[in-house]
Design a protein around this motif. Structure first.
Motif, short mmCIF file in Angstrom:
data_model
loop_
_atom_site.label_atom_id
_atom_site.label_comp_id
_atom_site.label_asym_id
_atom_site.label_seq_id
_atom_site.Cartn_x
_atom_site.Cartn_y
_atom_site.Cartn_z
N ASP A 95 -44.03 -12.92 35.87
CA ASP A 95 -44.94 -13.10 34.74
C ASP A 95 -44.15 -13.57 33.53
N ASP A 96 -44.11 -14.87 33.33
CA ASP A 96 -43.24 -15.38 32.27
C ASP A 96 -44.01 -15.74 31.00
N MET A 97 -45.27 -15.35 30.92
CA MET A 97 -46.01 -15.59 29.67
C MET A 97 -46.37 -14.27 29.01
N VAL A 98 -45.67 -13.22 29.38
CA VAL A 98 -45.97 -11.91 28.82
C VAL A 98 -44.92 -11.54 27.78
N PRO A 99 -45.31 -11.44 26.51
CA PRO A 99 -44.31 -11.06 25.51
C PRO A 99 -43.82 -9.64 25.74
N GLU A 100 -42.51 -9.45 25.67
CA GLU A 100 -41.94 -8.12 25.85
C GLU A 100 -41.18 -7.71 24.61
N PRO A 101 -41.14 -6.42 24.33
CA PRO A 101 -40.33 -5.98 23.19
C PRO A 101 -38.85 -6.23 23.47
N GLN A 102 -38.12 -6.65 22.46
CA GLN A 102 -36.70 -6.95 22.60
C GLN A 102 -35.91 -5.67 22.36
N LEU A 103 -35.49 -5.04 23.44
CA LEU A 103 -34.81 -3.76 23.28
C LEU A 103 -33.40 -3.89 22.74
N ASP A 104 -32.84 -5.11 22.84
CA ASP A 104 -31.49 -5.25 22.29
C ASP A 104 -31.52 -5.76 20.86
N SER A 105 -32.69 -5.77 20.24
CA SER A 105 -32.71 -6.16 18.84
C SER A 105 -32.11 -5.03 18.00
N TYR A 106 -31.56 -5.42 16.87
CA TYR A 106 -30.84 -4.45 16.06
C TYR A 106 -31.77 -3.63 15.17
N VAL A 107 -31.42 -2.38 15.02
CA VAL A 107 -32.16 -1.51 14.11
C VAL A 107 -31.16 -0.82 13.19
N VAL A 108 -31.66 -0.31 12.08
CA VAL A 108 -30.81 0.46 11.19
C VAL A 108 -31.19 1.92 11.37
N CYS A 109 -30.20 2.76 11.62
CA CYS A 109 -30.53 4.15 11.87
C CYS A 109 -29.64 5.08 11.05
N ARG A 110 -30.12 6.30 10.88
CA ARG A 110 -29.37 7.30 10.14
C ARG A 110 -29.35 8.57 10.95
N SER A 111 -28.17 9.19 11.05
CA SER A 111 -28.06 10.40 11.85
C SER A 111 -28.44 11.62 11.01
N LYS A 112 -29.04 12.59 11.69
CA LYS A 112 -29.42 13.80 10.96
C LYS A 112 -28.30 14.81 10.97
N LYS A 113 -27.46 14.76 12.00
CA LYS A 113 -26.38 15.73 12.08
C LYS A 113 -25.17 15.11 12.74
#
Lengths: 210, 220
Positions: B160-178
């Motif tokens: 299925d090559d016309m199905v948009p998928e979320p890009q899991l290797d896209s970058y995010v900014v995160c903050r650690s709680k501990k």
């Protein structure tokens, strides 16, 4: 999500960041008597005239607007401290520790509680200067990203708004480096045009409409 | 509440012990949902509790108005109520946007399908059906046979090559709680970072996906 189809979108809007900042607590001096408030977001008060109390920023601003309290500007917003921060900020490549929402908090206080901040013009220009120096540093920092395969980029002491502003660029730049460095690059480029088409379906349909 | 989000309840319980208010938890859930590329587990218990609190608060505000409580106090409660409702709405809406965007992908991936609530699943099914009909009627039915699938470019496509998928290797900014200590980012074990309290990083989403799911880091 931001990166897939809408490269210039930041995850949060400025208004949303302000919304988050409004939950930070601040000291107020009420001039009215009010029983404790049991909000969904927590319990505050009771408030007694002239007795300092803690309140979230949105509550402080709401009371302030109605003339029911004065707000005590936080310690870090004093001219002395800001001058020190600015100097340290200029002298070092590192970012000085400031509250995560320092831009939004100072902005809200300057807008809504001008008469409660000592030396407000000085404070405002110092905050502006600090912001400028930090943004300049961010800009310089971005130039060095490419040096040596950057997988994770540490953003020490960056504030919410600063992180939000550099997000579209930094994440896309890092993504590109990451893809160039990974083996499935060929596959990726193969997929790209297809996605484009999927995304374009909407407009095209309009052309075909009779 | 429903089978779809059953897994999240254990994490929810743990979270509510650790943190102070549901408002805080809802804020975190909202932020994570907004910043993550894929759809996250539906915070069923949290949404349920927030709904109840909103309802209680609405009744209370009505009572206050009827009882002639100080209008200032009432307006403050109203602001608090509005803020919580905004969070809840925006949270649900962000999820709907993701569902609309990745509906065909979510539909065929059991794991992601199970992250949706019952209502969201219903919405997704209907939405997918509508989109398919729409594409069929407007374009696909007029194309040659081998190009009529809404999931594939042509019958010759292997997947299925016309199905948009979320890009899991896209970058995010995160903050650690501990403090999390040394954390391995990739399978190869070459990328190690040392995560301290309140550290902020820009890194690929998939590298920290487990940490987001267990609530150890927040996306910002």
């Amino acid at each position: 999500m931001a990166s897939a189809s809408d490269p210039h979108a930041s995850a949060f809007s400025a208004a949303e960041l302000e919304f988050l900042a409004e939950d930070e607590t601040i000291e107020i001096v009420p001039n009215l008597k009010m029983d404790a408030l049991n909000f969904i977001s927590g319990d505050f008060g009771p408030f007694r005239p002239q007795i300092p109390a803690q309140a979230p920023l949105w509550l402080a601003v709401a009371l302030k607007k109605r003339g029911k309290c004065t707000i005590r500007a936080p310690e870090w917003m004093s001219v002395v401290n800001l001058t020190q921060v600015l100097e340290a900020e200029r002298d070092s490549d590192k970012f000085q520790p400031l509250p995560f929402h320092y831009v939004e908090i100072s902005r809200l206080l300057i807008d809504h509680a001008r008469d409660d901040i000592p030396d407000i013009y000085m404070v405002r220009s110092l905050v502006e200067d600090i912001k400028d120096v930090r943004f300049h540093k961010i800009g310089k920092g971005l130039e060095s990203i490419s040096a040596g395969g950057t997988f994770a980029l540490k953003l020490k002491n960056l504030s919410a708004m600063e992180a939000n502003i550099v997000r579209p660029f930094v994440t896309r730049a890092l993504e590109t480096f990451y893809k160039l460095g990974s083996s499935d690059m060929i596959q990726e480029t193969d997929h790209a045009p297809n996605r484009q088409q999927t995304a374009d379906r909407g407009p095209r349909r309009q052309l075909k409409d009779r | 509440m429903d089978s779809g989000a059953g897994e999240s309840s254990a994490a929810d319980d743990y979270e509510s012990l650790m943190s102070t208010t549901d408002a805080e938890l809802l804020k975190t859930a909202w932020r994570n949902e907004k910043a993550a590329p894929e759809i996250l587990n539906f915070a069923a218990d949290l949404v349920q509790r927030s709904r109840q609190q909103i309802q209680l608060m609405e009744e209370m505000v009505d009572d206050y108005i009827n009882d002639g409580v100080d209008p200032l106090t009432v307006s403050l409660y109203q602001i608090d109520l509005d803020r919580t409702m905004f969070l809840l709405r925006s949270y649900l809406r962000t999820r709907l946007q993701k569902i609309e965007k990745y509906v065909f992908h979510i539909q065929k991936t059991a794991e992601e399908w199970n992250r949706l609530s019952k209502q969201e699943q219903k919405f997704a099914s209907r939405f997918a059906g509508d989109i398919k009909n729409h594409l069929d009627q407007s374009v696909l039915s007029r194309l040659p046979d081998q190009y009529q699938s809404h999931l594939r470019q042509s019958a010759a496509s292997e997947e299925d090559d016309m199905v948009p998928e979320p890009q899991l290797d896209s970058y995010v900014v995160c903050r650690s709680k501990k403090y999390l200590g040394t954390y391995q980012l990739d399978d190869g074990g070459e990328e190690l970072i040392n995560i301290e309290v309140d550290d902020m990083y820009a890194l690929p989403y998939k590298a920290i996906k487990p940490l987001v799911e267990s609530g150890q880091v927040d996306l910002v």
